[in-house]
Scaffold this active site. Structure first.
Site, mmCIF file in Angstrom:
data_model
loop_
_atom_site.group_PDB
_atom_site.id
_atom_site.type_symbol
_atom_site.label_atom_id
_atom_site.label_comp_id
_atom_site.label_asym_id
_atom_site.label_seq_id
_atom_site.Cartn_x
_atom_site.Cartn_y
_atom_site.Cartn_z
ATOM 1 N N ASP A 1 17.706 38.967 -71.878
ATOM 2 C CA ASP A 1 19.098 38.863 -71.445
ATOM 3 C C ASP A 1 19.347 39.557 -70.109
ATOM 4 O O ASP A 1 18.484 40.267 -69.584
ATOM 5 C CB ASP A 1 20.038 39.428 -72.534
ATOM 6 C CG ASP A 1 19.545 40.760 -73.114
ATOM 7 O OD1 ASP A 1 18.684 41.412 -72.492
ATOM 8 O OD2 ASP A 1 20.029 41.149 -74.187
ATOM 9 N N ASN B 1 25.561 46.713 -84.382
ATOM 10 C CA ASN B 1 26.265 45.688 -85.167
ATOM 11 C C ASN B 1 25.324 44.554 -85.585
ATOM 12 O O ASN B 1 25.768 43.487 -85.966
ATOM 13 C CB ASN B 1 27.454 45.134 -84.364
ATOM 14 C CG ASN B 1 27.024 44.553 -83.015
ATOM 15 O OD1 ASN B 1 25.834 44.435 -82.737
ATOM 16 N ND2 ASN B 1 27.999 44.184 -82.194
ATOM 17 N N HIS C 1 23.175 42.992 -83.597
ATOM 18 C CA HIS C 1 22.864 41.981 -82.579
ATOM 19 C C HIS C 1 21.417 42.047 -82.113
ATOM 20 O O HIS C 1 20.778 43.092 -82.154
ATOM 21 C CB HIS C 1 23.868 41.996 -81.417
ATOM 22 C CG HIS C 1 23.715 43.088 -80.405
ATOM 23 N ND1 HIS C 1 24.739 43.938 -80.069
ATOM 24 C CD2 HIS C 1 22.670 43.446 -79.617
ATOM 25 C CE1 HIS C 1 24.324 44.765 -79.129
ATOM 26 N NE2 HIS C 1 23.076 44.492 -78.848
ATOM 27 N N GLU D 1 25.838 38.328 -80.247
ATOM 28 C CA GLU D 1 26.810 39.185 -80.914
ATOM 29 C C GLU D 1 27.268 38.556 -82.228
ATOM 30 O O GLU D 1 27.175 37.338 -82.394
ATOM 31 C CB GLU D 1 28.030 39.367 -80.000
ATOM 32 C CG GLU D 1 27.740 40.162 -78.732
ATOM 33 C CD GLU D 1 27.720 41.668 -78.968
ATOM 34 O OE1 GLU D 1 27.227 42.128 -80.017
ATOM 35 O OE2 GLU D 1 28.217 42.395 -78.085
HETATM 36 C C1 GLP Z 1 21.492 45.955 -75.694
HETATM 37 C C2 GLP Z 1 20.392 44.915 -75.486
HETATM 38 C C3 GLP Z 1 19.635 44.633 -76.771
HETATM 39 C C4 GLP Z 1 19.211 45.955 -77.407
HETATM 40 C C5 GLP Z 1 20.458 46.747 -77.750
HETATM 41 C C6 GLP Z 1 20.158 48.051 -78.473
HETATM 42 O O1 GLP Z 1 22.658 45.428 -76.177
HETATM 43 N N1 GLP Z 1 20.913 43.678 -74.991
HETATM 44 O O2 GLP Z 1 18.509 43.823 -76.493
HETATM 45 O O3 GLP Z 1 18.446 45.718 -78.551
HETATM 46 O O4 GLP Z 1 21.120 47.034 -76.525
HETATM 47 O O5 GLP Z 1 19.961 49.063 -77.554
HETATM 48 P P1 GLP Z 1 19.388 50.492 -77.880
HETATM 49 O O6 GLP Z 1 17.917 50.288 -78.061
HETATM 50 O O7 GLP Z 1 19.680 51.295 -76.665
HETATM 51 O O8 GLP Z 1 20.054 50.991 -79.094
#
Ligand code: GLP
Length: 246
Positions: free
Chosen positions: A67, A136, A138, A143
């Site tokens: 992304d 959440n 995702h 989302e």
């Molecule tokens: C972002 C990214 C996701 C990632 C998520 C969790 O939203 N787009 O790919 O998995 O964050 O991030 P973290 O690993 O910092 O908790």
């Protein structure tokens, strides 16, 4: 889904990095699907260290990221392009032009989504997709919503995600409201999936992903449909999982 439990974040990072390096050894020309966020940082550190020691070769690897924020270019310090360059690409011997992310600056949303979907297809698909997990549930930037979206698409980020990601910005107002992301169909087409999860604040989401109903309100639950998913979770993240999982 196969679960591997790690002691802590460091152990989780090493175990996940071992799985990625095994993939690279088995197939040196692998297409690796990569993720951002704080979870993969330890994994990228470990991979970079093994490269530095001469144990790992990225010379034939191609990478595609999940992304990118809409509106940010590769030189924006908060863009995922920048994140990947800083934390992995500049530290290993990936070939110039073989690492791909959605183009956050392309104002033609639909065109960009089609271009990125086509690009992944033209690479022959993803051999191993690394995923983190949002609080959440995702994955990528898919989302919670009323329906799954198959291909690369543009999403409006939820307030919860904006809140969670504001730590990378100076304030939550600066967090872009939209992002391009691979769809759940794009992710499910990967031959293998590696889900890395760390910390107690992810325990409920991981439980829902592995044991809840498969529903778009918990996008990661769609991984239950994939035949080859490895979950590497540390003790804190695995705390809600039933005994028979361990
Ligand atoms: C972002 C990214 C996701 C990632 C998520 C969790 O939203 N787009 O790919 O998995 O964050 O991030 P973290 O690993 O910092 O908790």
């Amino acid at each position: 889904m196969k679960l591997i439990i790690a002691k802590d974040y460091r152990d989780m990072s090493r175990k996940a990095a071992n799985i990625i390096s095994a993939q690279m050894i088995l197939k040196p020309e692998s297409v690796l699907g990569l993720a951002t966020g704080s979870t993969p940082l330890g994994i990228y550190d470990q991979l970079a260290e093994w490269y530095r020691k001469g144990d790992l070769d990225f010379g034939q690897i191609t990478t595609v990221n999940l992304d990118e924020y809409v509106g940010l270019g590769p030189d924006d310090e908060q863009s995922y392009h920048y994140f990947m360059k800083k934390n992995l690409f500049s530290r290993v011997n990936l070939r110039e032009g073989y690492s791909f992310l959605p183009d956050g600056r392309n104002p033609e949303g639909e065109l960009e989504c089609r271009r990125y979907t086509e690009l992944i297809r033209s690479l022959g698909g993803i051999d191993l997709q690394l995923l983190g997990l949002g609080h959440n549930g995702h994955i990528g930037f898919n989302e919670p919503s009323d329906a799954f979206v198959r291909d690369v698409h543009m999403v409006d980020l939820t307030e919860r995600t904006i809140e969670a990601n504001k730590r990378f910005f100076t304030s939550s107002e600066e967090v872009p409201r939209r992002a391009y992301t691979m769809g759940v169909g794009t992710i499910l087409l990967a031959k293998k999936i590696l889900l890395a999860v760390s910390g107690s604040q992810k325990a409920e989401a991981l439980y829902q992903v592995m044991h809840g109903p498969i529903c778009p309100q918990v996008p990661g639950s769609v991984l239950q449909l994939h035949p080859d998913v490895l979950v590497v979770a540390d003790e804190e993240a695995a705390a809600r999982l039933p005994k028979e999982d361990r």
